[in-house]
Design a protein around this motif. Sequence first.
Motif, short mmCIF file in Angstrom:
data_model
loop_
_atom_site.label_atom_id
_atom_site.label_comp_id
_atom_site.label_asym_id
_atom_site.label_seq_id
_atom_site.Cartn_x
_atom_site.Cartn_y
_atom_site.Cartn_z
N SER A 1 0.87 -1.18 0.00
CA SER A 1 0.00 0.00 0.00
C SER A 1 0.90 1.22 0.00
O SER A 1 2.07 1.14 0.40
N ARG A 2 0.38 2.35 -0.42
CA ARG A 2 1.23 3.55 -0.49
C ARG A 2 1.76 3.95 0.88
O ARG A 2 2.86 4.48 0.99
N GLU A 3 0.98 3.69 1.92
CA GLU A 3 1.45 4.13 3.24
C GLU A 3 2.66 3.33 3.72
O GLU A 3 3.40 3.77 4.60
N SER A 4 2.90 2.17 3.09
CA SER A 4 4.07 1.36 3.49
C SER A 4 5.28 1.64 2.59
O SER A 4 6.33 1.04 2.78
N MET A 5 5.13 2.56 1.64
CA MET A 5 6.18 2.74 0.62
C MET A 5 6.96 4.03 0.86
O MET A 5 6.40 5.13 0.78
N ALA A 6 8.26 3.88 1.15
CA ALA A 6 9.12 5.04 1.42
C ALA A 6 9.51 5.74 0.12
O ALA A 6 9.54 5.11 -0.94
N PHE A 7 9.83 6.99 0.22
CA PHE A 7 10.41 7.80 -0.87
C PHE A 7 9.46 8.02 -2.05
O PHE A 7 9.92 8.32 -3.15
N LEU A 8 8.15 7.88 -1.86
CA LEU A 8 7.24 8.05 -3.01
C LEU A 8 7.38 9.44 -3.61
O LEU A 8 7.55 9.60 -4.83
N SER A 9 7.28 10.47 -2.76
CA SER A 9 7.30 11.83 -3.31
C SER A 9 8.68 12.17 -3.88
O SER A 9 8.79 12.80 -4.94
N GLN A 10 9.75 11.70 -3.21
CA GLN A 10 11.10 11.99 -3.72
C GLN A 10 11.30 11.36 -5.09
O GLN A 10 11.90 11.96 -5.99
N LEU A 11 10.80 10.13 -5.27
CA LEU A 11 10.99 9.46 -6.57
C LEU A 11 10.17 10.13 -7.66
O LEU A 11 10.62 10.23 -8.81
N GLN A 12 8.98 10.60 -7.31
CA GLN A 12 8.19 11.32 -8.32
C GLN A 12 8.92 12.60 -8.72
O GLN A 12 8.94 12.98 -9.88
N GLU A 13 9.55 13.25 -7.73
CA GLU A 13 10.31 14.48 -8.04
C GLU A 13 11.50 14.16 -8.94
O GLU A 13 11.79 14.88 -9.88
N ILE A 14 12.17 13.06 -8.65
CA ILE A 14 13.36 12.69 -9.44
C ILE A 14 12.96 12.28 -10.85
O ILE A 14 13.57 12.70 -11.84
N GLY A 15 11.93 11.43 -10.95
CA GLY A 15 11.67 10.78 -12.24
C GLY A 15 10.37 11.13 -12.92
O GLY A 15 10.19 10.80 -14.09
N GLY A 16 9.44 11.79 -12.21
CA GLY A 16 8.14 12.11 -12.82
C GLY A 16 7.49 10.86 -13.39
O GLY A 16 7.35 9.85 -12.70
N ASP A 17 7.13 10.94 -14.68
CA ASP A 17 6.42 9.82 -15.32
C ASP A 17 7.28 8.58 -15.48
O ASP A 17 6.77 7.50 -15.81
N ARG A 18 8.57 8.71 -15.33
CA ARG A 18 9.44 7.52 -15.46
C ARG A 18 9.20 6.54 -14.31
O ARG A 18 9.57 5.38 -14.40
N VAL A 19 8.64 7.03 -13.21
CA VAL A 19 8.43 6.19 -12.03
C VAL A 19 6.95 5.79 -11.97
O VAL A 19 6.08 6.64 -11.91
N ARG A 20 6.71 4.48 -12.03
CA ARG A 20 5.34 3.99 -11.93
C ARG A 20 5.19 3.24 -10.61
O ARG A 20 6.00 2.37 -10.29
N VAL A 21 4.17 3.65 -9.88
CA VAL A 21 3.94 3.05 -8.56
C VAL A 21 2.82 2.02 -8.67
O VAL A 21 1.77 2.31 -9.25
N HIS A 22 3.08 0.83 -8.14
CA HIS A 22 2.05 -0.22 -8.12
C HIS A 22 1.81 -0.60 -6.66
O HIS A 22 2.63 -1.30 -6.05
N ALA A 23 0.71 -0.10 -6.10
CA ALA A 23 0.31 -0.50 -4.75
C ALA A 23 -0.71 -1.63 -4.88
O ALA A 23 -1.74 -1.46 -5.53
N ASP A 24 -0.39 -2.77 -4.26
CA ASP A 24 -1.25 -3.95 -4.44
C ASP A 24 -2.70 -3.67 -4.05
O ASP A 24 -3.62 -4.15 -4.69
N ASP A 25 -2.88 -2.88 -2.98
CA ASP A 25 -4.27 -2.67 -2.51
C ASP A 25 -5.08 -1.81 -3.48
O ASP A 25 -6.30 -1.79 -3.42
N GLU A 26 -4.41 -1.11 -4.38
CA GLU A 26 -5.14 -0.30 -5.37
C GLU A 26 -5.42 -1.09 -6.64
O GLU A 26 -6.28 -0.73 -7.43
N HIS A 27 -4.62 -2.14 -6.86
CA HIS A 27 -4.73 -2.90 -8.11
C HIS A 27 -5.26 -4.31 -7.90
O HIS A 27 -5.28 -5.11 -8.83
N GLY A 28 -5.61 -4.63 -6.67
CA GLY A 28 -6.16 -5.95 -6.39
C GLY A 28 -5.12 -7.06 -6.45
O GLY A 28 -5.47 -8.23 -6.67
#
Length: 312
Positions: free
Chosen positions: A141-168
């Motif tokens: 889940s996103r709440e368990s994932m460190a550095f989400l905002s920093q990685l979006q800042e570094i990579g923008g669209d290059r970084v794709r986040v897959h949180a299991d609870d959002e994708h089943g």
Amino acid sequence: MAHEVRVHSTTWLASGVVQVEFRDPAGADLPAWEPGAHLALRLANGMTREYSLCGDPADRRSWTVAVLREPDSRGGSSWVHERLTAGTLLTVDGPRNNFPLEPAERHLLIAGGIGVTPMRAMAGELAGRGADWRMLYCGRSRESMAFLSQLQEIGGDRVRVHADDEHGGPPDLGAELADLPPGALVYCCGPEPLIGAVEAALPDPSVLRVERFRAPEAQPSTSDGGFEVDCKASGTRVFVGPDVSVLDALSDAGVPVPSSCQEGVCGTCETKVLGGEPEHRDFVLSQAERDAGETMMICVSRCRSAELVLDL
Ligand code: FES
């Protein structure tokens, strides 16, 4: 190489994840490191644990690691969470890099959970170089994932986040890796099921670079009868029985070798081989390094021939 460091700060990054920033006690610059490198922390309870450096390599004043408190902690991560507070002095070994970024036309970084730690520094490095790279960051889940905002800042669209609870459920790695372009390298760090799924989905395993937290289930050795170890420099000879590691047999014989993970994942016990046929059982050496046969990890690796000659 060992260094004494002081905990400068601790910061909560995500559910169960604490970031620890170390500095030199006298304020001196710390040794340089490259993305993929880790530190081995000598914990005061006698254990040693390896954690990837996740800060900015250009910042020579600090070394930063992020540690997930493992529910089935063998004592390492819970000790870090409970005992490391600002001001604590600690001895660390390293930095050591078993997971370096190699040149490639494209890099695909696949991180699972706390496996994001080396990837954060890699993403920063690749973005700084203007390289062609992508990242898939998976977690429960996103709440368990460190550095989400920093990685979006570094990579923008290059970084794709897959949180299991959002994708089943977990990502479809077969689909993710189906159109891997020629010349790409895949870097993966995360729990064993994720690494196994990436290995299974990749048609060409030679493009995969992996860093493991723990060794997978051990396979039976082919050197069950034991073998002799000849330490050329010290003149010590020792028999290594089927139930003992080379590392432990040598330690008992008065030839101690620095070690850390004792599972073949950190590289601390790497030892030069002068003769014999090593049976490599580590997760550090590449196939090319195994084929060269110059070194081995004596905490887990064994010997197929009757005698192993080491530069000890
Ligand atoms: S002690 Fe970690 S690889 Fe041997």
